[in-house]
Design a protein around this motif. Structure first.
Motif, mmCIF file in Angstrom:
data_model
loop_
_atom_site.group_PDB
_atom_site.id
_atom_site.type_symbol
_atom_site.label_atom_id
_atom_site.label_comp_id
_atom_site.label_asym_id
_atom_site.label_seq_id
_atom_site.Cartn_x
_atom_site.Cartn_y
_atom_site.Cartn_z
ATOM 1 N N UNK A 19 38.289 100.806 -24.582
ATOM 2 C CA UNK A 19 38.082 102.247 -24.437
ATOM 3 C C UNK A 19 36.856 102.647 -25.258
ATOM 4 N N UNK A 20 36.047 103.548 -24.732
ATOM 5 C CA UNK A 20 34.865 103.964 -25.499
ATOM 6 C C UNK A 20 35.290 104.695 -26.772
ATOM 7 N N UNK A 21 34.518 104.469 -27.806
ATOM 8 C CA UNK A 21 34.786 105.166 -29.057
ATOM 9 C C UNK A 21 34.299 106.594 -28.948
ATOM 10 N N UNK A 22 34.996 107.515 -29.583
ATOM 11 C CA UNK A 22 34.529 108.906 -29.535
ATOM 12 C C UNK A 22 33.187 109.029 -30.246
ATOM 13 N N UNK A 23 32.368 109.954 -29.794
ATOM 14 C CA UNK A 23 31.072 110.130 -30.435
ATOM 15 C C UNK A 23 31.225 110.601 -31.888
ATOM 16 N N UNK A 24 30.305 110.182 -32.708
ATOM 17 C CA UNK A 24 30.326 110.618 -34.100
ATOM 18 C C UNK A 24 29.797 112.043 -34.204
ATOM 19 N N UNK A 25 30.382 112.780 -35.100
ATOM 20 C CA UNK A 25 29.848 114.133 -35.341
ATOM 21 C C UNK A 25 29.083 114.135 -36.650
ATOM 22 N N UNK A 26 28.636 115.269 -37.091
ATOM 23 C CA UNK A 26 27.825 115.371 -38.312
ATOM 24 C C UNK A 26 28.562 114.920 -39.567
ATOM 25 N N UNK A 27 29.912 115.046 -39.557
ATOM 26 C CA UNK A 27 30.672 114.682 -40.738
ATOM 27 C C UNK A 27 30.744 113.172 -40.920
ATOM 28 N N UNK A 28 30.545 112.434 -39.844
ATOM 29 C CA UNK A 28 30.613 110.969 -39.938
ATOM 30 C C UNK A 28 29.271 110.442 -40.357
#
Length: 62
Positions: A53-62
């Motif tokens: 499964x694709x990993x969720x996109x990273x946001x600014x906090x990551x």
């Protein structure tokens, strides 16, 4: 848990339990058993061919 481990766990379930988990109405034909086998085969195929499964996109906090 890997896809193979999940397939192994599903395979160990009784067909009645499997149908209940998915909210399927259990009938006396082999449809729940066929669905169980198809899902297990798909999980094992995916594991063997490296599909994930694709990993969720990273946001600014990551």
């Amino acid at each position: 848990m890997t896809l193979k481990e999940l397939a192994d766990k599903l395979e160990s379930l009784d067909v009645d339990v499997f149908a209940s988990l998915l909210g399927l109405e259990y009938t006396h034909d082999d449809q729940p058993d066929q669905a169980k086998k198809m899902i297990i085969e798909a999980l094992r195929f995916s594991d063997q061919h490296g599909l994930k499964a694709p990993r969720p996109p990273l946001d600014d906090a990551d």
